[in-house]
Scaffold this motif. Structure first.
Motif, short mmCIF file in Angstrom:
data_model
loop_
_atom_site.label_atom_id
_atom_site.label_comp_id
_atom_site.label_asym_id
_atom_site.label_seq_id
_atom_site.Cartn_x
_atom_site.Cartn_y
_atom_site.Cartn_z
N LEU A 26 87.68 91.71 -88.93
CA LEU A 26 88.92 91.18 -89.08
C LEU A 26 90.25 92.04 -89.02
O LEU A 26 91.22 91.46 -88.44
CB LEU A 26 88.92 90.85 -90.73
CG LEU A 26 90.21 90.11 -91.26
CD1 LEU A 26 90.11 88.50 -90.57
CD2 LEU A 26 89.87 89.74 -92.81
N THR A 27 89.73 93.25 -89.03
CA THR A 27 90.94 94.22 -88.76
C THR A 27 91.36 94.28 -87.30
O THR A 27 92.53 94.45 -86.73
CB THR A 27 90.44 95.73 -88.99
OG1 THR A 27 90.26 95.90 -90.60
CG2 THR A 27 91.66 96.91 -88.94
N ALA A 28 90.37 94.08 -86.53
CA ALA A 28 90.47 94.05 -85.11
C ALA A 28 91.25 92.86 -84.72
O ALA A 28 92.20 92.93 -83.63
CB ALA A 28 89.16 93.94 -84.40
N TRP A 29 90.94 91.53 -85.44
CA TRP A 29 91.81 90.51 -84.91
C TRP A 29 93.41 90.76 -85.40
O TRP A 29 94.22 90.06 -84.70
CB TRP A 29 91.15 89.24 -85.85
CG TRP A 29 89.82 88.75 -85.22
CD1 TRP A 29 89.24 89.27 -84.10
CD2 TRP A 29 88.91 87.85 -85.97
NE1 TRP A 29 88.05 88.52 -84.20
CE2 TRP A 29 87.75 87.81 -84.92
CE3 TRP A 29 88.88 87.10 -87.20
CZ2 TRP A 29 86.65 86.95 -85.49
CZ3 TRP A 29 87.93 86.49 -87.50
CH2 TRP A 29 86.90 86.40 -86.53
N LEU A 30 93.47 91.31 -86.74
CA LEU A 30 94.74 91.37 -87.30
C LEU A 30 95.56 92.71 -86.71
O LEU A 30 96.49 93.02 -86.94
CB LEU A 30 94.80 91.50 -88.72
CG LEU A 30 94.33 90.01 -89.37
CD1 LEU A 30 94.18 90.02 -90.84
CD2 LEU A 30 95.21 88.80 -88.89
N GLY A 31 94.78 93.25 -86.11
CA GLY A 31 95.36 94.79 -85.51
C GLY A 31 96.70 94.95 -85.11
O GLY A 31 97.53 95.79 -85.48
N PRO A 32 97.29 93.96 -84.31
CA PRO A 32 98.53 93.84 -83.79
C PRO A 32 99.58 93.91 -84.55
O PRO A 32 100.66 94.13 -84.66
CB PRO A 32 98.75 92.82 -82.64
CG PRO A 32 97.15 92.49 -82.07
CD PRO A 32 96.59 92.91 -83.54
N LEU A 33 99.21 93.32 -85.90
CA LEU A 33 100.15 92.94 -86.84
C LEU A 33 100.41 94.27 -88.02
O LEU A 33 101.18 94.11 -88.85
CB LEU A 33 99.74 91.72 -87.81
CG LEU A 33 99.51 90.30 -86.95
CD1 LEU A 33 99.27 89.31 -87.83
CD2 LEU A 33 100.92 90.28 -86.38
N VAL A 34 99.43 95.02 -87.71
CA VAL A 34 99.40 96.25 -88.66
C VAL A 34 100.60 96.89 -88.77
O VAL A 34 101.35 97.50 -89.63
CB VAL A 34 98.35 97.27 -88.55
CG1 VAL A 34 98.34 98.53 -89.20
CG2 VAL A 34 97.19 96.40 -88.73
N MET A 69 90.17 92.24 -97.34
CA MET A 69 91.56 92.10 -96.95
C MET A 69 92.44 93.61 -97.28
O MET A 69 93.26 93.90 -96.51
CB MET A 69 92.40 90.87 -97.25
CG MET A 69 91.98 89.45 -96.69
SD MET A 69 92.94 88.29 -97.17
CE MET A 69 92.40 86.99 -96.17
N LEU A 70 92.04 94.07 -98.51
CA LEU A 70 92.92 95.06 -98.88
C LEU A 70 92.88 96.25 -98.05
O LEU A 70 93.99 96.93 -97.72
CB LEU A 70 92.41 95.52 -100.35
CG LEU A 70 92.97 96.60 -101.05
CD1 LEU A 70 94.63 96.35 -101.25
CD2 LEU A 70 92.43 97.09 -102.24
N PRO A 71 91.76 96.81 -97.35
CA PRO A 71 91.69 97.89 -96.43
C PRO A 71 92.71 97.54 -95.35
O PRO A 71 93.74 98.51 -94.97
CB PRO A 71 90.35 97.80 -95.86
CG PRO A 71 89.36 97.11 -97.08
CD PRO A 71 90.29 96.35 -97.66
N ILE A 72 92.81 96.30 -94.79
CA ILE A 72 93.78 96.03 -93.88
C ILE A 72 95.21 96.22 -94.36
O ILE A 72 96.09 96.81 -93.52
CB ILE A 72 93.70 94.79 -93.42
CG1 ILE A 72 92.08 94.46 -93.01
CG2 ILE A 72 94.41 94.19 -92.01
CD1 ILE A 72 91.69 93.12 -92.60
N ALA A 73 95.34 95.78 -95.45
CA ALA A 73 96.83 95.82 -96.12
C ALA A 73 97.18 97.38 -96.35
O ALA A 73 98.31 97.74 -96.11
CB ALA A 73 96.87 95.05 -97.27
N VAL A 74 96.27 97.99 -96.60
CA VAL A 74 96.48 99.40 -97.21
C VAL A 74 96.67 100.18 -95.55
O VAL A 74 97.78 100.94 -95.59
CB VAL A 74 95.32 100.28 -97.70
CG1 VAL A 74 95.35 101.67 -97.82
CG2 VAL A 74 95.21 99.72 -99.06
N LYS A 75 96.05 99.82 -94.68
CA LYS A 75 96.22 100.43 -93.17
C LYS A 75 97.57 100.27 -92.87
O LYS A 75 98.18 100.98 -92.12
CB LYS A 75 95.21 100.03 -92.48
CG LYS A 75 95.22 100.67 -90.93
CD LYS A 75 94.13 100.06 -90.14
CE LYS A 75 94.06 100.77 -88.71
NZ LYS A 75 93.10 100.30 -87.87
N ALA A 76 98.18 98.94 -93.19
CA ALA A 76 99.56 98.64 -92.52
C ALA A 76 100.74 99.27 -93.72
O ALA A 76 101.77 99.04 -93.35
CB ALA A 76 99.73 97.21 -92.55
N GLY A 77 100.14 100.14 -94.73
CA GLY A 77 101.12 100.72 -95.40
C GLY A 77 101.67 99.60 -96.56
O GLY A 77 102.69 100.15 -97.17
#
Length: 429
Positions: A305-313, A347-355
């Motif tokens: 999921l992170t790879a899919w949403l990667g550009p939005l980070v 989803m939380l790890p992706i959000a944290v990665k985006a700050g």
């Protein structure tokens, strides 16, 4: 197809099929988790059993049954009714006053029980017959009460915040603080939406009660109004959120038995039985979700999921907006608790990665899930109102639309201005 991709297919398709058959959600999670284990060549009945136990073996989760019990005691012991009576004494005479009573009572009760279903059932049982008798449109009235009921998961104490905090290892106290301002915004938004809906309606307008009668109704609700002080006890370190739930249940019991005297000792068994049934449903969901979550981690689905949403980070607000849209779609199919248990750890790890602040994300996650409670096809709170008021489901869905739109606008406002949530949390720290 790789085993990981196959596991994702098993999980998504399996959940859709099992939900379509009407199977219990907890059992559906266990079966899809077992199917993923088989596909990943990780089948081990002992491991499945260990995860089932681990899903409920958590001290903070003890808050859930006690908050459920507190809600049941509030309804059975007259606390909820006194809150509604007080609100009616102050604003019931205004044109459309019973709607304002419902909103005020919903906000007050949300600060005591933390259960959307318990608050909605209490409001619908007392207010819907009164609204019907005074000629209020039943579809709009039912929609308002359902919308008011979902303030409970946002204003502390909140059972979904407890479950989210345990699932993602986020501070439950900070989550409680984060819900205060958005919860009040929801109540204020309902007031404006109700006023807009009232345009052109010929509704009765009564005479205001004498001041002494208003003060008498307020005095009768005095002991009920003391319950929110529990939140202050958590902030000052007197007790933890779990202990606060125990204090709330004990306080509600003492008030019901010895102050209001509206409950007999013989009735306690029935209250405990209802609370135990509700608790068993929630806890089995937690157990089943732990099995599915463990297999989701093994399949590395969070990184996919992170790879899919990667550009939005690189754009946190855009990422948050996309996640909220995804959660809205999920919320139309899943109840709040399974949504938290399954998707929050992903989803939380992706959000944290985006700050994105974890507490802010938790508030937004639970708010989205709460809105799902009044969104078809699941719409658990809609079903409660329709059942209690004996109103067709399609009529309740139609009536909830103006208030649903109000909540979506509030959600968008919180995406654009996250400081509304984060500033109070930083200040309280």
């Amino acid at each position: 197809m790789t085993p990981e991709a196959m596991a994702f297919v098993v999980f998504s398709v399996g959940m859709l099929v099992l939900m379509g058959t009407g199977m219990n959600m907890g059992l559906a999670l266990v079966l899809t988790g077992a199917g993923m284990a088989w596909v990943l060549d990780f089948w081990d009945t002992q491991l499945l059993a260990q995860n089932l136990v681990a899903g409920v073996d958590s001290f903070p989760l003890l808050a859930v049954p006690f908050f459920i019990l507190a809600g049941e005691l509030m309804n059975s012991g007259g606390i909820s009714r006194r809150i509604i009576d007080m609100a009616q004494a102050w604003v019931g005479h205004i044109r459309g006053g019973l709607g304002y009573v419902a909103i005020g009572a919903a906000v007050l009760m949300a600060s005591m029980s933390g259960s959307a279903l318990a608050d909605t059932a209490a409001l619908a049982t007392i207010l819907l017959p009164m609204m019907r008798q005074q000629g209020y449109p039943m579809n709009t009235s039912a929609g308002l009460i359902a919308s008011g009921g979902i303030i409970a998961p946002i204003i502390p104490p909140s059972m979904p915040f407890v479950i989210y905090g345990v699932t993602t290892n986020t501070s439950i106290s900070a989550l409680f603080v984060s819900g205060i301002v958005p919860g009040l915004m929801m109540g204020s938004g309902l007031i404006f939406a109700w006023r807009w809906v009232l345009r052109g309606m010929d509704l009765p307008q009564g005479q205001p009660l004498p001041v002494k009668d208003r003060l008498r109704a307020t005095a009768h609700a005095f002991w009920a109004m003391l319950m929110p002080i529990i939140i202050g006890g958590m902030k000052t370190g007197v007790f933890t959120p779990t202990e606060a739930a125990v204090v709330a249940a004990f306080y509600a019991l003492m008030v019901a038995l010895f102050i209001h005297r509206e409950m007999r000792v013989s009735e306690i068994y029935g209250v405990l039985l209802r609370a135990a049934k509700t608790t068993s449903i929630v806890m089995f969901l937690c157990a089943g979700a732990q099995v599915a979550s463990y297999m989701i981690t093994l399949a590395d689905l969070p990184n996919v999921l992170t790879a899919w949403l990667g550009p939005l980070v690189e754009s946190p607000r855009l990422l948050m907006a996309v996640m909220m849209i995804v959660l809205v779609m999920i919320g139309t199919a899943l109840d709040l608790t399974p949504t938290i248990l399954i998707f929050a750890p992903v989803m939380l790890p992706i959000a944290v990665k985006a700050g994105i602040d974890p507490v802010y994300f938790g508030l937004m996650f639970v708010l989205n899930g709460a809105i799902g409670l009044i969104t078809p096809p699941v719409g658990t709170v809609l079903n409660v109102v329709a059942g209690v008021g004996r109103i067709p489901m399609h009529s309740v869905i139609k009536g909830v639309n103006p208030f649903l739109l109000t909540y979506v606008l509030i959600l968008a406002l919180l995406v654009v201005f996250p400081q509304i949530v984060t500033a109070p949390v930083l200040w309280m720290r």
